[in-house]
Scaffold this active site. Structure first.
Site, short mmCIF file in Angstrom:
data_model
loop_
_atom_site.label_atom_id
_atom_site.label_comp_id
_atom_site.label_asym_id
_atom_site.label_seq_id
_atom_site.Cartn_x
_atom_site.Cartn_y
_atom_site.Cartn_z
CB CYS A 73 -8.56 -24.71 9.62
SG CYS A 73 -9.32 -24.16 11.16
CG HIS B 132 -12.03 -20.92 11.29
ND1 HIS B 132 -12.45 -22.07 10.69
CD2 HIS B 132 -13.01 -19.99 11.09
CE1 HIS B 132 -13.65 -21.86 10.16
NE2 HIS B 132 -14.01 -20.61 10.39
CB CYS C 74 -13.67 -25.54 8.94
SG CYS C 74 -12.02 -24.87 8.71
CB CYS D 196 -12.19 -26.58 12.66
SG CYS D 196 -12.78 -24.89 12.48
CG ASP E 101 -1.90 1.01 1.32
OD1 ASP E 101 -2.04 1.74 0.33
OD2 ASP E 101 -2.56 1.11 2.36
CG PHE F 231 -6.37 3.75 4.48
CD1 PHE F 231 -7.61 3.87 3.84
CD2 PHE F 231 -6.35 3.46 5.83
CE1 PHE F 231 -8.79 3.69 4.54
CE2 PHE F 231 -7.54 3.28 6.54
CZ PHE F 231 -8.76 3.39 5.89
CG ASP G 198 -6.36 -4.80 1.20
OD1 ASP G 198 -6.77 -4.16 0.21
OD2 ASP G 198 -6.27 -4.30 2.34
ZN LIG Z 1 -11.56 -23.94 10.76
#
Ligand SMILES: [Zn+2]
Length: 681
Positions: free
Chosen positions: A307, A336, A305, A310, A94, A98, A267
């Protein structure tokens, strides 16, 4: 020649969504893509190994912050940010625009650049386009941004115009400062919520040799509708052959809406920032782990999920970590959330490449606007227990739950209406008897019975499956097709406006053995499944059947299995049957509709619409069901089972022979139409 060599791989039908790929100095990037924000050369709470494992490919770093600390000389020492932070994949920087947006007063802004007072040591810094590019060159990012003046999207016209014009002049200076560096540089379209300014900005910037374009100045005060409209407008003003980046947006639904409008890159701090606050983005909506209802919840954060968070941790533990402000809670939930964001982007890309994005968009939109779907604390407080047992939770999703019949089979029940799908007998048995056996499906699918057997262009056998539900009827048709040695092609079209029953049944597949097949999961993911042989195509048409049926091919069979009149009355009315009848009449073939209802009202409505109507087999305690034909039936059995004058005389005594809303005057003509139906003459 663009430094990114952007290749537009596919544009979706019925949407501006696009899939592409671009090549950076640190490898290839597939779009659409979400880029996690690493302002200080780190994505907060995450190490690079974890980022890569969750699917991150491009990180965003902030020029202004890195200029203040650690400073240009550190990046020069390391040859750039990649080695410094141990990230060997692409980085986008960037420009500091901003931070200009956040400047306390505009007196600090001049043609030359923006004057900041460093929050590190108090010294005054003039951030000019040249200094921004010089810093970005030292950082050695793969994609640099021009310095721009971002203003709130609600500003008045004059300020929006002057900011847009200053952004353009700075864009030219940035491009000159980039020189022959191999780093890519993006221009930024500004113009707040003024169409003519957005257009002027895009027109002027696209004359310059940028490698891509960003849409700036959104998600800074406008409404959601304005954001979508101006995103769409800005994207449409940009060249097709270069990547488009929507800066600082957004929530999962924002990403879906923007991809649909032709944006490639995103983003946002949300997935990581919200994780710190205990918020998870999940397949069942946004969940706030601080809530007391999770205190004793031993289930995974997101049941769908895989991940590391999880896979190994409970909501109860995450609730505890979040309440105690422990860093691990932030870290796990950010893992996650990033996995969820990257997964969403990958799903969108696949749907674009498969050309199923339009229906994917509709399905996901519904799904993503769900918020925290868990019941509030008070719902459980009375019983003295804060939790539903895990096994009970599994049995519910949205408005649906699964229930066990006294005979031991499981069905899906809609909680609001109390209606159970396939309530009277084992769902698979009912599906087979009512829809498959009764329609002689296996015989009709066998090639030897098909007149045009040698003709490869022969029409597939088309089935409409009205009310996908837990896919019981559809899977019965697929199983039937798979049991035939040399079948003709079958096109199964399932209509559904709520996918929770199928998702719930898949979650409990042990109780719905017909779902031990890859087709239903693929259908949910892609809205289409094709068998390996290519002979079965299964489409999901998501939305309102009464609107969507008319664009579909005329079917040979209709499995008519929506909720009952009480819940879904429109689908059982004569006017609606009339529309189906008119649609099917256009074909030479006979369409046969099978339904579980045997009510006088439904049969009267079908006859009134023009269908030939007969008795179908009985199921469970029901003596019979109903079959309707778009033309006079040919087989002896079908003719024999047509409703007869005996049924007409029974109808005379039924209070349900007319629709409730019919006034007395119209009853006579309604009667006449039924009595004069050719099947009674
Ligand atoms: Zn997850």
């Amino acid at each position: 020649m663009s430094r990114l060599n952007f290749i537009l791989e596919k544009e979706a039908d019925g949407s501006c969504a696009r899939a592409g790929r671009l090549t950076t100095l640190h490898g290839e990037v597939l779009t659409p893509i979400f880029m996690p924000v690493g302002t200080q050369a780190t994505v907060k709470s995450q190490n690079v190994e974890s980022l890569k494992a969750m699917g991150s490919r491009v990180l965003l770093a902030n020029t202004y912050h890195l200029l203040l600390r650690p400073g240009i000389e550190v990046f020069r020492k390391f040859g750039g940010i990649h080695k410094f932070m141990n990230w060997d994949m692409p980085v986008l920087t960037d420009s500091g625009g901003f931070q200009i947006f956040s400047l306390p007063n505009s007196r600090n802004l001049k043609e030359e650049g923006a004057v900041f007072r460093s929050y590190i040591d108090g010294r005054s810094i003039l951030l000019s386009p040249e200094l921004s590019i010089e810093t970005q060159k030292a950082i050695n990012s793969d994609i640099m941004m021009v310095l721009d003046q971002c203003v709130p999207s609600t500003v008045e016209y004059a300020l929006a115009k002057s900011a847009m014009e200053l952004t353009y002049r700075w864009a030219k200076r940035s491009l000159a400062a980039r020189g022959d560096s191999k780093q890519a540089l993006f221009g930024i379209v500004q113009g707040a919520c003024f169409k003519d300014l957005r257009k002027q900005s895009a027109d002027a910037l696209t004359q310059l040799s940028f490698d891509g374009f960003a849409i700036g100045g959104l998600a800074v005060g406008e409404t959601k509708e304005e954001r979508n409209d101006f995103c769409e407008l800005s994207a449409s003003l940009l060249p097709k052959n270069l990547p488009r980046y929507l800066m600082g947006v957004g929530t999962p639904i924002d990403l879906l809406e923007a991809v649909h409008r032709g944006v490639d890159m995103f983003d946002c701090i949300l997935p990581v920032e919200q994780a710190q606050r205990g918020v998870a983005f999940t397949s069942i909506g946004k969940l706030q782990m601080r809530r007391g209802i999770y205190k004793l919840d031993d289930t995974a954060l997101d049941p769908n999920c895989s991940c590391p968070c999880c896979a190994s941790y409970s909501r109860s533990y995450l609730h505890h970590l979040t309440k105690s402000n422990e860093i691990l809670g932030w870290q796990l939930m950010a893992i996650h959330n990033l996995k969820f964001y990257h997964g969403l982007m990958a799903d969108m890309r696949n749907a674009i490449l498969d050309n199923t994005f339009s229906s994917f968009y509709k399905i996901k939109k519904e799904e993503l606007i769900q918020t925290d779907g868990n019941p509030p604390l008070s719902a459980f407080a009375k019983g003295g227990s804060l939790r539903l047992p895990r096994a009970e939770k599994r049995k519910r999703l949205g408005d649906y739950e699964i229930i066990e019949n006294e005979k031991g089979f499981w069905s899906v029940k809609q909680r609001s209406s109390g209606e159970t799908m396939h309530s009277v007998s084992n769902p698979m048995v009912e599906a087979k008897e009512l829809y498959i056996d009764q329609s002689n499906l296996s015989e009709r699918l066998a090639t030897s019975n098909h007149k045009e057997e040698m003709n490869e262009d022969a029409e597939p056998f088309i089935i409409w499956d009205v009310g996908l539900g837990a896919a019981t009827n559809a899977m019965a048709a697929i199983v039937c097709h798979e049991s035939i040695s040399n079948p003709r092609a079958m096109h199964l079209i399932s209509f559904e406006s709520d996918l929770d029953p199928l998702k719930l049944a898949i979650k409990n597949a042990g109780r719905f053995p017909h779902l031990y097949h890859k087709a239903p999961r693929k259908l949910l993911e892609r809205s289409i499944w094709q068998s390996d042989s290519g002979l079965i195509t299964w489409n999901l048409i998501f939305g309102d059947f009464s609107i969507l049926f008319s664009s579909q091919k005329i079917p040979d069979l209709i499995f008519y299995d929506p909720f009952s009149f009480k819940t879904d009355s429109l689908l059982w009315k004569a006017e609606f049957f009339q529309r189906i009848f008119n649609h099917c009449k256009a074909s030479e073939k006979t369409t046969t509709l099978y339904t579980y209802s045997a009510s006088t009202a439904v049969r009267s409505a079908l006859l009134h619409a023009g269908f030939w109507v007969g008795k179908g087999i009985g199921i469970g305690p029901k003596l019979d069901t109903t079959i309707a034909f778009s033309k006079a039936p040919e087989s002896e059995l079908e003719k024999k089972n047509l409703l007869s004058s005996e049924w007409l005389s029974r109808r005379e005594k039924s209070y349900a022979r007319y629709p409730q809303e019919l006034d007395v005057k119209s009853q006579a003509s309604w009667d006449a139409k039924i009595l004069n139906h050719p099947q009674f003459c």
